[in-house]
Write a protein that holds these residues in place. Structure first.
Motif, mmCIF file in Angstrom:
data_model
loop_
_atom_site.group_PDB
_atom_site.id
_atom_site.type_symbol
_atom_site.label_atom_id
_atom_site.label_comp_id
_atom_site.label_asym_id
_atom_site.label_seq_id
_atom_site.Cartn_x
_atom_site.Cartn_y
_atom_site.Cartn_z
ATOM 1 N N PHE A 312 0.822 -1.206 0.000
ATOM 2 C CA PHE A 312 0.000 0.000 0.000
ATOM 3 C C PHE A 312 0.864 1.268 0.000
ATOM 4 O O PHE A 312 0.526 2.255 -0.677
ATOM 5 C CB PHE A 312 -0.927 -0.012 1.223
ATOM 6 N N TYR A 313 1.969 1.243 0.737
ATOM 7 C CA TYR A 313 2.814 2.441 0.862
ATOM 8 C C TYR A 313 4.093 2.339 0.022
ATOM 9 O O TYR A 313 5.054 3.070 0.281
ATOM 10 C CB TYR A 313 3.214 2.651 2.324
ATOM 11 N N ARG A 314 4.135 1.482 -0.972
ATOM 12 C CA ARG A 314 5.379 1.288 -1.714
ATOM 13 C C ARG A 314 5.804 2.562 -2.464
ATOM 14 O O ARG A 314 6.992 2.885 -2.530
ATOM 15 C CB ARG A 314 5.247 0.113 -2.682
ATOM 16 N N LYS A 315 4.865 3.298 -3.015
ATOM 17 C CA LYS A 315 5.213 4.510 -3.762
ATOM 18 C C LYS A 315 5.687 5.618 -2.822
ATOM 19 O O LYS A 315 6.651 6.324 -3.117
ATOM 20 C CB LYS A 315 4.015 4.994 -4.581
ATOM 21 N N GLN A 316 4.994 5.763 -1.685
ATOM 22 C CA GLN A 316 5.413 6.801 -0.742
ATOM 23 C C GLN A 316 6.809 6.528 -0.196
ATOM 24 O O GLN A 316 7.631 7.445 -0.083
ATOM 25 C CB GLN A 316 4.419 6.902 0.420
ATOM 26 N N VAL A 317 7.085 5.271 0.120
ATOM 27 C CA VAL A 317 8.411 4.925 0.631
ATOM 28 C C VAL A 317 9.473 5.098 -0.448
ATOM 29 O O VAL A 317 10.588 5.571 -0.185
ATOM 30 C CB VAL A 317 8.409 3.491 1.193
ATOM 31 N N ALA A 340 14.974 1.996 -4.729
ATOM 32 C CA ALA A 340 13.626 2.522 -4.516
ATOM 33 C C ALA A 340 12.601 1.837 -5.400
ATOM 34 O O ALA A 340 11.428 1.713 -5.028
ATOM 35 C CB ALA A 340 13.614 4.031 -4.771
ATOM 36 N N ALA A 341 13.027 1.372 -6.572
ATOM 37 C CA ALA A 341 12.080 0.713 -7.488
ATOM 38 C C ALA A 341 11.747 -0.710 -7.059
ATOM 39 O O ALA A 341 10.642 -1.206 -7.353
ATOM 40 C CB ALA A 341 12.652 0.714 -8.904
ATOM 41 N N ILE A 342 12.670 -1.392 -6.378
ATOM 42 C CA ILE A 342 12.435 -2.811 -6.057
ATOM 43 C C ILE A 342 12.423 -3.068 -4.560
ATOM 44 O O ILE A 342 12.441 -4.226 -4.140
ATOM 45 C CB ILE A 342 13.509 -3.699 -6.718
ATOM 46 N N TRP A 343 12.362 -2.018 -3.731
ATOM 47 C CA TRP A 343 12.470 -2.241 -2.289
ATOM 48 C C TRP A 343 11.337 -3.110 -1.767
ATOM 49 O O TRP A 343 11.543 -3.931 -0.862
ATOM 50 C CB TRP A 343 12.491 -0.901 -1.560
ATOM 51 N N HIS A 344 10.115 -2.944 -2.331
ATOM 52 C CA HIS A 344 8.974 -3.707 -1.828
ATOM 53 C C HIS A 344 9.104 -5.188 -2.160
ATOM 54 O O HIS A 344 8.653 -6.058 -1.389
ATOM 55 C CB HIS A 344 7.672 -3.143 -2.402
ATOM 56 N N LEU A 345 9.730 -5.509 -3.307
ATOM 57 C CA LEU A 345 9.946 -6.923 -3.645
ATOM 58 C C LEU A 345 10.936 -7.562 -2.671
ATOM 59 O O LEU A 345 10.740 -8.702 -2.215
ATOM 60 C CB LEU A 345 10.456 -7.036 -5.079
#
Length: 773
Positions: A312-317, A340-345
């Motif tokens: 949910f917050y991947r773009k904000q982070v 920043a582009a792959i941190w959520h993965l």
């Protein structure tokens, strides 16, 4: 024991080999059936062996055991390690994994029944109705505590803190004032929480209706749980202050403060609730498989909710990672953009790995639990705190070594060489920080792996040593900064207020008189620094596994040898220590020791530096000082003579000197330096030609020179105003009348008498000067 250990290690390996090669049937068909040997036959065979045969048999068995140990070492990691157990999850022949998984699957249908059985234990009669009534009574007592809290707030707290709201709130608060203001802001909430806890507990103890220990334990668990959650909420509000940025200690904006406050409070409340109810269920007799399923379900829910928040917050982070200020450049680097582009993965993959490791531990009841899951779950906050400490250590080291400073104080134009040096220092700082932060990430990963019993032979021990070293250095630097700042503050306080003292105002030199703190504190700082460096070095060596016992023993022997070989040095140090302990002299005092006079300019461990009043610097070892005459302790008595004619009025002169002394005591410039007033001591002597009157006063050391000069000036002016003058030296030559005397004879006699008188006066002046010195 050795045979059992070898068997435990080799059994899983043998099972895997048999499964892979499919040799079970072949082995059973090709090899003869084992013969059955009874205990009687074994005893008979052993009894029939000679001593030599028994010795050979024992040696052969020991050689087999040793060869099995060598084979086990060559096979690699222990098959009981988490990596092997993680692989064994997919192995249907693994007894531990199969048995643990089977227990969990068999416990699934029984979860409801087990929970119901544990719940009914809240009632002494083991009934659901009685357990529900006891639960309602527990909630009633907690509600009573809340009512008492509200009454206390309405009757007491509002009246006590009624004047707090009327205070003028400043526009900005920094430093310790912000922490004090935050504590003051939350102090009513702390009082409310204390009243809630005490009120609920007292009411429950006073009106308890049952002797069931399970009910009492359940009430205390709920009371402690609610108190801890509220206390954590108060502490979090103190540091984040989501409503008011004025009291916010953390350097973040209001939006992030609100998100962080809610996330921390919800996460802490959930984890603490799960742990508390897990303890209660265990005390109520919940079965072990059901309890493991309880923790597995709640951990899965926590990881799933965390994964949902990450998506949910991947773009904000990602935006925060790119736009966050960097010390290594003004714009985001390519690596930061890619991260920043792959941190959520990466975060989701980490959560999946964390769940697998947790499941692997849950299916193995014998596995030790050292809080690995919670520490691994909060790895990001741990990394943030460690990173801040690491940055502070690197900055402090760079500033101490004068390699790079955060701010430069430029008194004028900066040369090109200084600019080039600063740029070079900044590049060195950036490279050092990059290497240090990369190493920190690797060390945290190795540390997390160690929590799950995944050991890397060299790096696991190295990570522990590095973490211990960082903690030791952090504590040592914090302690040193506290001590150093305190010493600097005390030294500043010991400095005299008037720093613009002119050199011609003191015949002893221009050095100002310092306090005892200025003398002792610099030496104390050097001593503490030496002890601190030694202790930190020894502690770090001990954490690395080095036996520091021989080092300490060797240091003692070396110290003893140095003590015997350098007796003069030891005598100087001990003499200086006792001089300072007795407070014999301080920096800025004028002393006479060993035939040498001067002002104490500096004190070292071995020597004292004396500045002579004519400018020479004299360095004297402490052991050569001997008896010391300190001219700066107490008051100095100054006496000087005034010569008058025979016919001068003694009483009038005494009154004039007294009035001058009173005027000088009332003068703002001199009154604080007087100890006893200026006054006349009467006629001291009457010589051949003059009458001598002595004048005396007592003043503070160093100020008596100025007072004596001013006294000469004022007494002279007062006497001249009254028409009284000093006596002139006269030579009376009595020449008997002789016939034939000429003027040449008279002049010759007068010259001889004058020469004799001048010689006597010079001798008296030299003696007086010697006494004054």
């Amino acid at each position: 024991m050795q045979i059992q250990r070898v068997a435990r290690h080799l059994t899983p390996l043998i099972l895997v080999i048999l499964v892979v090669l499919g040799c079970s049937d072949y082995s059973s068909a090709s090899q003869p059936a084992p013969t059955t040997v009874s205990q009687t036959d074994v005893t008979a065979r052993v009894a029939g062996l000679s001593d030599e045969e028994a010795r050979k048999l024992l040696i052969s068995e020991l050689e087999k055991t040793a060869s099995q140990d060598e084979t086990l070492k060559k096979l690699g990691p222990d098959s009981n390690s988490p990596l092997a157990r993680l692989l064994n999850v997919l192995d249907t022949k693994s007894d531990v994994s199969e048995q643990g998984t089977r227990q969990l699957l068999q416990a699934l249908p029984k979860v409801g029944a087990d929970l119901s059985t544990s719940f009914r234990k809240l009632c002494p009669y083991n009934t659901s109705t009685g357990a529900m009534e006891n639960l309602l009574w527990v909630l009633f007592f907690l509600a009573t505590g809340i009512i008492i809290e509200l009454l206390f707030v309405h009757l007491v707290v509002r009246r006590i803190f009624a004047n707090v709201a009327s205070f003028t709130i400043p526009t900005a608060i920094t430093g310790v004032d912000k922490l004090i203001a935050s504590i003051t802001q939350e102090l009513p909430n702390f009082l409310r929480l204390l009243i809630y806890f005490c009120g609920s507990y007292v009411i429950f103890v006073s009106f308890i209706w049952t002797d069931s220990p399970n009910v009492q334990m359940f009430f205390l668990a709920i009371l402690i749980l609610s108190t801890l959650i509220r206390a954590f909420a108060i502490l979090t509000r103190m540091f984040l202050s989501p409503q008011s940025p004025l009291f916010r200690i953390a350097p973040i904006n209001c939006h992030l403060a609100g998100i962080g406050y809610r996330a921390l409070l919800i996460t802490f409340s959930y984890i603490l609730t799960v742990m508390m109810f897990g303890i209660v269920l265990k005390k109520l007799g919940l079965s072990a498989p059901t309890l493991r399923l309880y923790f597995l379900f709640n951990a899965t829910f926590l990881l799933s909710a965390t994964g949902a928040c990450i998506l949910f917050y991947r773009k904000q982070v990602a935006d925060a990672i790119i736009q966050s200020p960097s010390e290594y450049g003004e714009c985001a680097s390519w690596g930061r953009n890619q991260f920043a582009a792959i941190w959520h993965l990466l975060a989701l993959a980490y959560l999946v790995l964390l769940w697998i490791l947790l499941f692997n531990d849950i299916i193995d009841p014998a596995q030790e639990n050292r809080g690995a899951f919670l520490l691994s779950f909060f790895v990001v906050p741990i990394w943030m705190v460690s990173d801040k400490l690491l940055q502070w250590l690197v900055k402090y080291a760079m500033a101490t070594l004068k390699i790079h400073l955060e701010t430069y104080e430029d008194s004028g134009e900066v040369s090109e060489a200084d600019i080039l040096q600063r740029e070079q220092g900044k590049k060195t700082f950036m490279k050092t920080m990059t290497v240090a932060r990369t190493g920190l990430v690797i060390l945290i990963l190795i540390w997390i792996a160690g929590l799950w019993n995944i050991y890397i032979p060299v790096f696991s021990n190295l990570s522990g040593v590095v973490f211990d070293t960082l903690i030791i250095l952090t504590v040592a630097i914090i302690f040193w900064q506290f001590i150093s700042n305190w010493i600097e503050q005390k030294i500043e306080e010991s400095l005299p207020a008037d720093k613009e003292k002119k050199e011609d105002e003191d015949d002893w030199g221009a050095s100002a008189n310092r306090g005892r703190s200025y003398t002792l504190l610099p030496m104390l700082r050097k001593f503490i620094g030496t002890i601190l460096v030694t202790m930190v070095t020894m502690t770090i060596l001990s954490s690395m596994g080095v036996d520091i016992g021989p080092l300490l023993a060797g240091a003692g022997v070396v110290g003893l040898a140095v003590g015997f070989g350098a007796q003069k040095l030891v005598a100087d140090m001990f003499s200086g220590f006792f001089y300072l302990l007795d407070d014999a002299f301080r920096v800025g005092e004028y002393i006479e020791a060993g035939g040498i006079t001067g002002t104490v300019e500096n004190i070292s461990l071995r020597n004292v530096m004396l500045r002579h009043h004519r400018g020479m610097l004299q360095i004297v070892p402490h052991s050569d000082l001997g008896p010391i005459t300190n001219y700066m302790r107490g008051g100095l008595i100054v006496k000087f003579n005034l010569d008058f004619p025979y016919d001068a009025e003694i009483d009038q002169i005494r009154k004039i000197i007294k009035k001058v002394g009173q005027a000088m005591q009332e003068d703002e410039e001199f009154k604080n330096d007087f100890i006893r007033p200026l006054k006349s001591q009467g006629v001291r002597e009457i010589t051949n030609s003059v009458m001598t009157i002595r004048v005396k006063f007592t003043a503070k050391p160093g100020a008596h020179f100025l007072i004596r000069r001013e006294a000469y000036k004022r007494i002279t002016e007062a006497l001249r105003a009254k028409g009284i003058h000093y006596a002139h030296r006269k030579v009376i030559v009595d020449i008997p009348s002789q016939p034939g005397s000429t003027e040449e004879h008279i002049a010759s006699a007068a010259g001889a008498a004058t020469g004799e008188l001048i010689q006597q006066e010079e001798q008296k002046a030299a003696e007086a000067s010697t006494r004054q010195k």
